[in-house]
Design a protein around this motif. Structure first.
Motif, PDB file in Angstrom:
ATOM      1  N   ASP A 169      39.493  47.972  39.421  1.00  0.00           N
ATOM      2  CA  ASP A 169      38.276  47.280  39.842  1.00  0.00           C
ATOM      3  C   ASP A 169      38.551  45.782  39.934  1.00  0.00           C
ATOM      4  O   ASP A 169      39.000  45.164  38.957  1.00  0.00           O
ATOM      5  CB  ASP A 169      37.168  47.569  38.817  1.00  0.00           C
ATOM      6  N   ASP A 170      38.285  45.177  41.085  1.00  0.00           N
ATOM      7  CA  ASP A 170      38.610  43.757  41.254  1.00  0.00           C
ATOM      8  C   ASP A 170      37.657  42.824  40.515  1.00  0.00           C
ATOM      9  O   ASP A 170      37.823  41.599  40.552  1.00  0.00           O
ATOM     10  CB  ASP A 170      38.678  43.385  42.736  1.00  0.00           C
ATOM     11  N   SER A 171      36.645  43.400  39.847  1.00  0.00           N
ATOM     12  CA  SER A 171      35.751  42.557  39.042  1.00  0.00           C
ATOM     13  C   SER A 171      36.284  42.363  37.619  1.00  0.00           C
ATOM     14  O   SER A 171      35.685  41.636  36.822  1.00  0.00           O
ATOM     15  CB  SER A 171      34.349  43.181  38.979  1.00  0.00           C
ATOM     16  N   LEU A 172      37.404  42.986  37.285  1.00  0.00           N
ATOM     17  CA  LEU A 172      37.995  42.827  35.958  1.00  0.00           C
ATOM     18  C   LEU A 172      38.359  41.364  35.704  1.00  0.00           C
ATOM     19  O   LEU A 172      38.858  40.679  36.612  1.00  0.00           O
ATOM     20  CB  LEU A 172      39.275  43.655  35.838  1.00  0.00           C
ATOM     21  N   PRO A 173      38.125  40.860  34.494  1.00  0.00           N
ATOM     22  CA  PRO A 173      38.599  39.511  34.172  1.00  0.00           C
ATOM     23  C   PRO A 173      40.103  39.408  34.408  1.00  0.00           C
ATOM     24  O   PRO A 173      40.847  40.334  34.085  1.00  0.00           O
ATOM     25  CB  PRO A 173      38.261  39.376  32.674  1.00  0.00           C
ATOM     26  N   ARG A 174      40.543  38.323  34.996  1.00  0.00           N
ATOM     27  CA  ARG A 174      41.947  38.018  35.291  1.00  0.00           C
ATOM     28  C   ARG A 174      42.508  38.823  36.469  1.00  0.00           C
ATOM     29  O   ARG A 174      43.663  38.631  36.839  1.00  0.00           O
ATOM     30  CB  ARG A 174      42.843  38.228  34.063  1.00  0.00           C
ATOM     31  N   HIS A 175      41.727  39.726  37.066  1.00  0.00           N
ATOM     32  CA  HIS A 175      42.240  40.501  38.190  1.00  0.00           C
ATOM     33  C   HIS A 175      42.679  39.580  39.329  1.00  0.00           C
ATOM     34  O   HIS A 175      43.769  39.745  39.898  1.00  0.00           O
ATOM     35  CB  HIS A 175      41.157  41.473  38.685  1.00  0.00           C
ATOM     36  N   THR A 176      41.855  38.595  39.661  1.00  0.00           N
ATOM     37  CA  THR A 176      42.169  37.691  40.763  1.00  0.00           C
ATOM     38  C   THR A 176      43.393  36.835  40.445  1.00  0.00           C
ATOM     39  O   THR A 176      44.224  36.580  41.321  1.00  0.00           O
ATOM     40  CB  THR A 176      40.956  36.790  41.073  1.00  0.00           C
ATOM     41  N   ALA A 177      43.512  36.401  39.191  1.00  0.00           N
ATOM     42  CA  ALA A 177      44.670  35.595  38.795  1.00  0.00           C
ATOM     43  C   ALA A 177      45.958  36.416  38.896  1.00  0.00           C
ATOM     44  O   ALA A 177      47.000  35.904  39.338  1.00  0.00           O
ATOM     45  CB  ALA A 177      44.486  35.072  37.379  1.00  0.00           C
TER      46      ALA A 177
END
Length: 381
Positions: free
Chosen positions: A325-333
């Protein structure tokens, strides 16, 4: 006056009163009165049995308070007669206090605060400063927690796993204000590991030591974050690493694997690598597979995607990341890092900037902003 001695004795004294029938709040008030009396009396008349002295004085204060409260006469009838003065019981009441402070009816934040207050012996002011909240706010939180556990009996086995999770929460708060919560968590976990025959207690202690060993290298002189791959490994504490690895090996030898042991194994592999390039990422992926089996945690799978990217290349890491899930913390980083490794600097810079915008921690936000600026500068050149 030996303040360290008083602090170490406080949890056991408090637990004795609770076990005898005092509710938590009244017991703690009585213990605080006893500590004040100790500061006054002990320099001139040091007791032979400090804990026994504190138990006796605190119990008398509790009885006096109970008898003076006419609205609680019924409760007074249930209080046992004052025990004779003498050595404090050898039973490990402190362990029961751990379980009480990690009671399932408490929220995680309340359990942490109560553990630091009752087992750690910290003042409300110290805890408030560590959590960067007003003292009145922390006092209310601790008072609510005391009311919640009042009346809970200490005659049932506690849940070690819950206590360990509370201590891990304390450790992850790190350091702020005048209380080093990471060091405090290690101290308390050492106590617990010495009192329970549980491999996960040893696993958590090993994990804390291995992470704490890298503490000095995690930040630059200006306070900015230093990623693991860029840390000066000469600043890592080799003594803590050796101790953590030894504790972990003994726990793993019992063949009762748990999540803290698996996390400690990952930390040990990082600590064992002379350089970032020599890290055994293949074995780290295998340990993350074990962790995913044990916990089914999205955060574990996110960390596994990073490890896969190191072991099998950034494309493989991005494929593993795409399953989450791309809403996970740190996923974007993580996505930004893997895209940079794959050579897509434009996407990486955009994702670093997006991750910085989402970050809640100031140091992390600054780090991600600098990463985006660095890549944009490279693209400009």
């Amino acid at each position: 006056m030996d303040e360290a001695l008083l602090r170490s004795l406080t949890p056991g004294v408090l637990a004795v009163l609770v076990r005898r029938g005092a509710d938590f709040a009244a017991a703690e008030d009585a213990v605080q009165d006893a500590l004040v009396e100790a500061v006054r009396v002990w320099p001139a008349e040091p007791p032979r049995d400090p804990k026994g002295w504190l138990v006796t004085v605190a119990w008398r204060r509790f009885l006096d308070t109970t008898r003076a409260d006419t609205a609680r006469r019924r409760r007074e009838d249930r209080v046992d007669a004052e025990p004779a003065a003498g050595p404090a019981p050898a039973a490990d009441d402190t362990l029961q206090l751990y379980f009480l402070c990690a009671h399932p009816s408490l929220t995680p934040s309340s359990a942490v605060a109560l553990t630091l207050r009752a087992v750690g012996g910290l003042t409300t002011r110290q805890i408030a400063r560590a959590y960067l909240v007003p003292e009145a706010t922390m006092a209310q939180r601790i008072s609510r927690a005391k009311r919640t556990v009042s009346g809970v009996r200490l005659d049932q086995p506690g849940d070690v796993a819950t206590v360990l999770r509370v201590l891990y929460l304390v450790f992850n708060e790190g350091y702020s204000g005048d209380v080093d919560l990471a060091a405090e968590a290690i101290r308390l976990t050492r106590q617990l590991a010495a009192r329970v025959d549980h491999p996960e207690a040893a696993g958590l202690l090993a994990l804390m030591l291995l992470h704490h060993a890298r503490r000095a290298a995690r930040t630059a002189p200006d306070g900015s974050l230093v990623p693991l791959a860029e840390q000066d490994r000469g600043r890592w504490d080799t003594g803590l690493i050796a101790e953590g690895v030894g504790i972990l090996q003994a726990a793993l030898a019992r063949d009762r694997l748990g999540e803290f042991q698996a996390q400690a194994a990952v930390a040990a592999l990082h600590a064992d690598a002379p350089t970032a390039q020599e890290t055994d990422w293949v074995q780290i992926v295998e340990w993350y597979d074990e962790l995913a089996r044990l916990t089914d945690s999205p955060v574990v799978r996110l960390n596994r995607a990073v490890a896969v990217g190191e072991a099998d290349g950034p494309r493989a890491g991005l494929a593993a990341l795409a399953e989450l899930d791309d809403s996970l913390p740190r996923h974007t980083a993580v996505a930004a890092y893997l895209h940079e490794r794959d050579g897509d600097l434009a996407a990486a810079a955009r994702l670093y900037a997006e991750a910085a915008h989402r970050a809640t921690d100031l140091a992390e936000r600054d780090h991600l902003t600098r990463q985006a600026a660095r890549l944009n500068a490279r693209r400009g050149r």
